[in-house]
Scaffold this motif. Structure first.
Motif, mmCIF file in Angstrom:
data_model
loop_
_atom_site.group_PDB
_atom_site.id
_atom_site.type_symbol
_atom_site.label_atom_id
_atom_site.label_comp_id
_atom_site.label_asym_id
_atom_site.label_seq_id
_atom_site.Cartn_x
_atom_site.Cartn_y
_atom_site.Cartn_z
ATOM 1 N N GLY A 75 0.794 -1.193 -0.010
ATOM 2 C CA GLY A 75 -0.091 -0.027 -0.053
ATOM 3 C C GLY A 75 0.730 1.150 0.008
ATOM 4 N N SER A 78 1.359 5.778 1.263
ATOM 5 C CA SER A 78 -0.036 6.472 1.478
ATOM 6 C C SER A 78 -0.940 5.795 2.206
ATOM 7 C CB SER A 78 -0.684 6.534 0.006
ATOM 8 O OG SER A 78 0.110 7.430 -0.783
ATOM 9 N N PHE A 81 -0.145 6.684 5.743
ATOM 10 C CA PHE A 81 -0.730 7.916 6.123
ATOM 11 C C PHE A 81 -2.103 7.573 7.100
ATOM 12 C CE2 PHE A 81 0.502 10.253 2.107
ATOM 13 C CZ PHE A 81 1.778 10.367 2.635
ATOM 14 N N TRP A 103 3.058 15.576 0.537
ATOM 15 C CA TRP A 103 2.643 14.503 1.112
ATOM 16 C C TRP A 103 2.361 14.646 2.900
ATOM 17 C CZ3 TRP A 103 1.952 11.354 -2.355
ATOM 18 C CH2 TRP A 103 2.604 11.300 -3.528
ATOM 19 N N THR A 152 9.770 15.668 -1.397
ATOM 20 C CA THR A 152 10.179 15.180 -2.645
ATOM 21 C C THR A 152 9.614 16.195 -3.763
ATOM 22 O OG1 THR A 152 9.450 13.093 -1.744
ATOM 23 C CG2 THR A 152 10.149 13.232 -3.937
ATOM 24 N N SER A 174 10.193 8.486 2.979
ATOM 25 C CA SER A 174 10.109 7.605 1.643
ATOM 26 C C SER A 174 11.059 8.265 0.910
ATOM 27 C CB SER A 174 8.702 8.091 1.232
ATOM 28 O OG SER A 174 7.674 7.539 1.735
ATOM 29 N N SER A 175 11.542 9.559 1.040
ATOM 30 C CA SER A 175 12.464 10.016 -0.059
ATOM 31 C C SER A 175 13.728 10.313 0.382
ATOM 32 C CB SER A 175 12.165 11.316 -0.725
ATOM 33 O OG SER A 175 11.483 12.262 -0.327
ATOM 34 N N GLY A 193 8.143 4.459 1.725
ATOM 35 C CA GLY A 193 7.659 3.698 0.234
ATOM 36 C C GLY A 193 8.972 3.620 -0.133
ATOM 37 N N GLN A 195 9.967 2.972 -3.360
ATOM 38 C CA GLN A 195 10.484 3.399 -4.676
ATOM 39 C C GLN A 195 11.266 4.434 -4.870
ATOM 40 O OE1 GLN A 195 7.382 3.465 -3.376
ATOM 41 N NE2 GLN A 195 6.215 5.111 -4.041
ATOM 42 N N LYS A 196 11.486 5.279 -3.914
ATOM 43 C CA LYS A 196 12.431 6.344 -4.039
ATOM 44 C C LYS A 196 13.867 6.104 -3.991
ATOM 45 C CE LYS A 196 8.575 8.517 -4.603
ATOM 46 N NZ LYS A 196 7.864 9.119 -3.468
#
Ligand SMILES: *Cc1c(COP(=O)(O)O)cnc(C)c1O
Length: 361
Positions: A75, A78, A81, A103, A152, A174-175, A193, A195-196
């Protein structure tokens, strides 16, 4: 193999080439299993070793003691959150948020939608989120304080984290997770997350201090409860196996090739100074973030006008520099220079920017 570009994407983003090569090398036969990691059972010894290794590497790299659990939750950021207020708010206490951009705003919205007593204790909205708020005061009564360590979209980053006394900090990293060392002890929860900076999309890395688990309400659905993930080793259901596998390889690269977070931090600072010094001296490109709030991960800048920005992005793309368009909500340009983007890539970009200026300045 086709030619690889210099990848400045904001997310999903560049991964270290040695990691991609390792994936390629063992894709058809993972460690003598005769299967791809995409095909093995998540309950197999093969995958169990992978996820355990990813957890151990996370603990080593961040210097997490026994007081923390590391889990993987689907998920993305997000979902966090929503899960954070659901699991970690306390009856009769407010939940505090610091608003530094898109964000953080979304995190606030997800707490409000659940009817929590949300207080925004600091915000840089009046400054168009171009800086990190100064002198943040945390009230000891809050259940937690949430902030976004790196923004980000606007290209700002906390140089030093807010002081919160005994109130647990919660951060969306995340970033910029794994981009620099920090003291984890004031944190009740950290999430990112993947993917950063640490892998492909599909999973969020969540680090939770064990005492925070006592707050988890019994009545929540299993998939939305942190305790389900800590009790089941992130395997209550099928996790994002391929993402977790790749994260483990990225963390291995960080430990073994880079040599840990202090070294990574030094490299990131070098990259930051190469590009920001160039921008500042150019008299053509203009950084959009306040100097003391600048991000070492997402470098946001403008050109003298929007038409030139379009030409810049188009020509850069042609020359093999991808992902330089700013976020659709703010426009301008953005170079995301995460861990996997090397000093060489940043130097090549600066050279391109310099040539572009000569032709168009
Ligand atoms: C990208 C990003 C998110 C959203 O991540 P998803 O995994 O797409 O939910 C949240 N916070 C920050 C700081 C981000 O950079």
């Amino acid at each position: 193999m086709g030619k690889r570009i210099y990848n400045f994407n904001a997310g999903p983003a560049a991964l270290p080439l040695p990691v991609l090569e390792e994936i390629q090398g063992e894709l058809l036969d993972f460690k003598g299993s005769g299967m791809s990691i995409l095909e093995v059972s998540h309950r197999s010894k093969w995958f169990e070793d992978v996820i355990n290794e990813a957890v151990e590497r996370t603990k080593r790299l961040l210097g997490l003691g026994d007081g923390f659990e590391v889990v993987f939750v689907q998920g993305g950021a997000s979902m966090q959150f929503a899960m954070i207020p659901m699991n970690l708010a306390l009856n009769g206490k407010p939940v505090d948020y610091i608003n530094t951009g898109t964000w953080a705003t979304k995190a606030i919205k997800e707490a409000k939608v659940q009817g929590k007593d949300v207080r925004v204790i600091a915000s840089s909205e009046d400054q168009g989120f171009s800086c990190i708020p100064e002198g943040v005061r945390v009230d000891g009564n809050a259940a937690y304080v949430h902030f976004t360590s790196n923004n980000t979209i606007k290209g700002t980053q906390w140089a030093e984290f807010p002081e919160s006394g005994s109130v647990p900090l919660i951060s969306d990293m995340s970033s910029d997770i794994m981009s620099r060392p920090f003291d984890p002890s004031p944190f009740g929860l950290i999430y990112a997350g993947a993917q950063k900076n640490i892998g492909p999309s599909g999973t969020a890395l969540v680090i939770i201090r064990k005492d925070m688990l006592e707050r988890v309400p019994a009545g929540l659905p299993a998939m939305l409860k942190y305790s389900t993930y800590t009790e089941e080793g992130s395997m209550y259901n099928t996790p994002a196996c391929f993402s977790i596998y790749t994260i483990n390889l990225v963390l291995k690269w960080l430990e073994e090739k880079i040599g840990g977070l202090e070294k990574m931090d030094r490299i990131n600072k070098e990259k930051g100074s190469v590009i920001y010094d160039f921008i500042d001296k150019s008299g053509f490109y203009k950084g959009t973030a306040a100097r003391d709030s600048r991000s070492l991960m997402n470098v946001t800048f403008r050109l003298p006008n929007e038409d030139l920005e379009k030409v810049f992005v188009a020509e850069a793309t042609k020359a093999g520099f991808g992902g330089l368009k700013g976020h659709r909500s703010v426009g301008g340009c953005r170079a995301s220079i995460y861990n996997a983007v090397g000093v060489d890539a940043v130097k090549a970009l600066v050279e391109f920017m310099s040539e572009f200026q000569k032709k168009n300045g």
